[in-house]
Every structure is written in C-alpha cells, then in structure tokens.
Design an enzyme around this catalytic site. Structure first.
Site, PDB file in Angstrom:
ATOM      1  N   LYS A   1      23.858  49.141  31.921  1.00 59.14           N
ATOM      2  CA  LYS A   1      23.784  49.415  33.323  1.00 59.14           C
ATOM      3  C   LYS A   1      24.431  48.211  34.148  1.00 59.14           C
ATOM      4  O   LYS A   1      24.955  48.751  35.366  1.00 59.14           O
ATOM      5  CB  LYS A   1      22.391  49.730  33.344  1.00 59.14           C
TER       6      LYS A   1
ATOM      7  N   GLU B   1      16.536  54.616  43.618  1.00 57.66           N
ATOM      8  CA  GLU B   1      15.120  54.607  43.304  1.00 57.66           C
ATOM      9  C   GLU B   1      15.423  54.328  41.526  1.00 57.66           C
ATOM     10  O   GLU B   1      16.312  53.945  41.215  1.00 57.66           O
ATOM     11  CB  GLU B   1      14.858  56.436  43.068  1.00 57.66           C
TER      12      GLU B   1
ATOM     13  N   SER C   1      23.488  50.521  23.465  1.00 56.69           N
ATOM     14  CA  SER C   1      23.541  50.196  24.876  1.00 56.69           C
ATOM     15  C   SER C   1      22.709  49.208  25.507  1.00 56.69           C
ATOM     16  O   SER C   1      22.966  48.633  26.408  1.00 56.69           O
ATOM     17  CB  SER C   1      23.154  51.820  25.663  1.00 56.69           C
TER      18      SER C   1
HETATM   19  C1  LIG Z   1      19.264  53.732  30.951  1.00 56.39           C
HETATM   20  C2  LIG Z   1      19.679  53.295  29.705  1.00 56.39           C
HETATM   21  C3  LIG Z   1      20.389  54.564  28.827  1.00 56.39           C
HETATM   22  C4  LIG Z   1      20.521  55.806  29.456  1.00 56.39           C
HETATM   23  O1  LIG Z   1      21.466  55.857  30.256  1.00 56.39           O
HETATM   24  P1  LIG Z   1      22.764  56.700  30.342  1.00 56.39           P
HETATM   25  O2  LIG Z   1      23.150  56.682  31.674  1.00 56.39           O
HETATM   26  O3  LIG Z   1      22.674  57.764  29.781  1.00 56.39           O
HETATM   27  O4  LIG Z   1      23.477  55.732  29.526  1.00 56.39           O
HETATM   28  C5  LIG Z   1      20.461  53.967  27.722  1.00 56.39           C
HETATM   29  N1  LIG Z   1      20.590  52.772  27.031  1.00 56.39           N
HETATM   30  C6  LIG Z   1      19.697  52.033  27.731  1.00 56.39           C
HETATM   31  C7  LIG Z   1      19.478  50.583  27.078  1.00 56.39           C
HETATM   32  C8  LIG Z   1      19.365  52.176  29.016  1.00 56.39           C
HETATM   33  O5  LIG Z   1      18.861  51.243  29.933  1.00 56.39           O
END
Ligand SMILES: *Cc1c(COP(=O)(O)O)cnc(C)c1O
Length: 410
Positions: A101, A123, A388
């Site tokens: 993010k 938000e 992610s």
């Molecule tokens: C917020 C989040 C997601 C999901 O958000 P996307 O916009 O679909 O990428 C995925 N993995 C993590 C670790 C997150 O914090």
C-alpha cells in the site's frame, strides 16, 4: 513458447481512455460539487506526475525510504514439499510498513505536495490504508485526517495506535453501522468542504477516474521489478503469475508488466465461508455489472444497486466491488479470476510460515493458496506469487481461531 498475447503489446497505451474508461468500466460518477476537484487532480497527475523531477523524486523515495527494490525469492522447501512446480514470491511484505500500500500512498503524497495541498483525507476499514497514508503524511509534512467507523476503531486498535503515533487524526464515524461504508461517506463529505487545501486519497485501484489509473501506475513498480528479477534469476519468464484481489491494487501492479508476455495470469478473490450472499467478497466470480462509489465495474449488489454484505477472513479483501481494469481484463480473457476460501488461505499461510520462515498477510495467503493448488496438480513449471504484505497484524487473531495450524496436515 508461442506468444498468444502479442495483441496486448499496446494495451497500456489504449487503456484507460481520456475519460478514464477501461472498455465499458471505470469513469468518474461524482456529485457535481466534486467534479472540479477531481479534474484538478487529473490534470495535476497528467502533467506534474509525468515530469522528470517528480519521477526522480519518487525513485529516490522508493529506494531510500521504502527500501525498494524488494526481492523475489524462490521458495525451494515449499516447492519440494508440494511437488514439481517452482514457487517464487515477490516480497512486498518487506516494503516499509509491511505491505504494497505504501507504493501508491507515497505517490499520492508526493502529488499532494506538488499540488500545494496541506492535508490528505481518507477513510480506512481495517486500518492498513490509514497507516500507509499516515506514514506518507509524516514523510511529506502534511496533515492527515483518517475517517474510521467506531466499530472498526474498536476492532483494529493496534492500527489506530499506529496512525496516531504517526501524527494522523483518527476521526470516529458514529452513524449507521459505524463501519467502512459510513467512513467513506464521512470522508467524502469532509473533502467537499476542504478540497481547496486538501486531497482525497483512495486506498486501492478503485473510485472515480483518475484514481484507478494513478494507483495502478504507482503500483506497477511491483511487476516491473519482479519481471526483471525473475528473468535475471532464471533466464525465463514465469509460466504463471498470481496475486490476491481486494480492490485490486497489488494485483494490477503485478499483472500489467506481464500483460503482453506468454504468461498465464491469475487474480485470486476471497471465497470466505462459501458462495452464499454475505459469506464471501468474490466480486468478479459472483458479481454483476453496476455503478458504485463513483465508478462502473463488477460488484456484489442487491436489486437496488446497493452493496451486498461481504465477508473474508482477510479484512483487506472484503470489498463489494473491484477496480474497473480488472473487469476489463476479465472480459478480454487476459486474466483468469478464481476464488479461494478461508481454509485454503489459512493452510497456505501456515505452510509459508513453516517451510520458508515468512509470516504472510492473510490477504497474500489467498494468492499463495492458488499456487499451492497448482503445485499439487503436479505440473513442472513456475509460478510467481505477489506476497502483498506481512502477517504480524494478524497473528493474535489467528492463534485464537486456528492455533498453530494443528488441523492442517503441514
Ligand atoms: C489492503 C491489502 C490487500 C488488498 O488490497 P488490493 O488493493 O486488492 O491490493 C492485499 N494485501 C494486503 C497485505 C493488504 O494490506
């Protein structure tokens, strides 16, 4: 290998259109008072953010502050355990603040600074976007107002503490169900009053144009790095690439640099407890076309077009729609969307902990679960998973509900 995806060579030049359309999806459906503000952001993005100065500054921030490039890692023990498929992970969990993010939040923060804004407004539901944005605000010396439902504030106490520690104001939203939907409304309302001095920052590749495009462009660093790293490590491209899809930011950033390559791409949606309404958040798998939160896409909606209740064990994935570009990539048949349930995600979570010494976010474990499924089919080949985020945020919840994974045959 013959490349049947050559027709996608010009994809990035074709989409989105000037009005922010990805085929029939996207656009900017705004209350009239906000049209000018979003136009201003769009113009700024298309001029400032393409200047060499902006790009060089963002490069420096990524390297010196975020710790990029993050590595690609070959999960040899996990791969050997499962069979022949070689599993690789792109380590966005090692990006500063522990998830992808920050890639778009730093871009949005830099744009806000160049536009002369004093404040960023957003938000947050689970608090992950709030923490990343509060980090960017502290870095750029901007004020930061985060609107958050009172119910979520109680549930996500550690993230609330982090946001406040970083100097953000967390503003409780006390009406309705006191969760994300009400927080979105409250943040939009605040922005209506402050758009001269503030900028609204969306947390995924969703919302009115230009946000899906901006967020995607800022996240593409993930796929660009991963493609280069994978080629350097193995001499080839991966056979498959996959990522989890909530709103769709980490996945779109990972996918697009491979869009014209002979690589199969998989987006993994959360199937939660099953296929009944309210038990999942698989917007492409079970949704239909509609308009929500200012854009057109696939969404989980009732007959009146209102968002349906959603659920996933991963709080970052429980969004009732999906970014418009995913809707297009689905319809074009370029990306395959599949759904993985809570149990499969948790099994993959424990596997990565045990076999590789990496505690993933439960969101990311959904993508990994798809790779585990592929590996169990016994095919040789390689799959690159976007990891992610890291899982520290989830461990207390997991121990309470799953112990140390005793029920899985690890
Ligand atoms: C917020 C989040 C997601 C999901 O958000 P996307 O916009 O679909 O990428 C995925 N993995 C993590 C670790 C997150 O914090």
């Amino acid at each position: 290998m013959a490349n049947k995806y050559r027709e996608f060579d010009n994809y990035l030049k074709e989409y989105p259109s000037l009005e922010g359309y990805y085929g029939q999806y996207g656009g900017a459906h705004l209350p009239p008072q906000l049209e000018a503000a979003f136009k201003e952001i769009n113009i700024a993005y298309n001029t400032i953010a393409r200047s060499a100065k902006f790009i060089n500054e963002l490069r420096r921030i990524r390297k010196e502050f975020q710790g990029r490039p993050t590595p690609v890692y070959h999960c040899q023990r996990l791969s050997n355990k499962l069979g022949l498929t070689q599993i690789y992970v792109k380590r966005e969990d090692l990006n500063h603040t522990g998830a992808h993010k920050l890639n778009h939040c730093m871009g949005e923060g830099l744009l806000a600074t160049y536009m002369g804004k004093k404040k960023i407004i957003a938000e947050t539901g689970a608090g992950q976007h709030g923490v990343a944005l509060a980090t960017a605000a502290a870095f750029f010396g901007l004020e930061c107002d985060i609107y958050m439902g009172e119910v979520d504030i109680a549930k996500q106490a550690p993230n609330v503490t982090r946001m406040k520690m970083l100097g953000a104001r967390v503003i409780p939203v006390r009406h309705g169900l006191k969760t994300l939907k009400e927080a979105v409304d409250a943040a939009f309302e605040a922005y209506l009053n402050e758009y001269d001095t503030a900028i609204y920052c969306i947390g995924s590749a969703v919302g009115p144009h230009p946000f899906p495009q901006m967020v995607r462009d800022f996240q593409m660093v993930v796929g660009i790095e991963a493609r280069e790293q994978f080629l350097e490590m193995t001499g080839n491209l991966p056979d498959q690439v996959c990522a989890c899809v909530g709103g769709g930011s980490n996945s779109i950033g990972m996918f697009l640099p491979f869009v014209a390559d002979p690589v199969e791409i998989y987006g993994v949606e959360p199937l939660g407890r099953g296929s009944a309404i309210g038990d999942h958040a698989a917007s492409i798998t079970y949704g239909s076309k509609g308009t929500m939160h200012g854009f057109e896409s696939y969404m989980l909606q009732d007959e009146q077009g209102q968002p349906q209740p959603v659920y996933s064990i991963a709080s970052g994935l429980d969004y009732p729609a999906v970014g418009p570009e995913h809707a297009l990539l689905h319809d074009l048949g370029r990306v395959n969307y599949v759904a993985v349930d809570d149990e499969a995600a948790m099994e993959a979570y424990f596997m990565l902990c045990r076999y590789e010494g990496i505690i993933p976010a439960i969101e990311s474990a959904h993508a990994l679960a798809y790779a585990v499924q592929v590996a169990r089919e016994g095919n040789p080949g390689s799959i690159l998973v976007n990891l992610s985020g890291r899982g520290d945020k989830d461990v207390d919840y997991i121990v309470e509900h799953y112990g140390y994974g005793e029920k899985f045959n690890l």
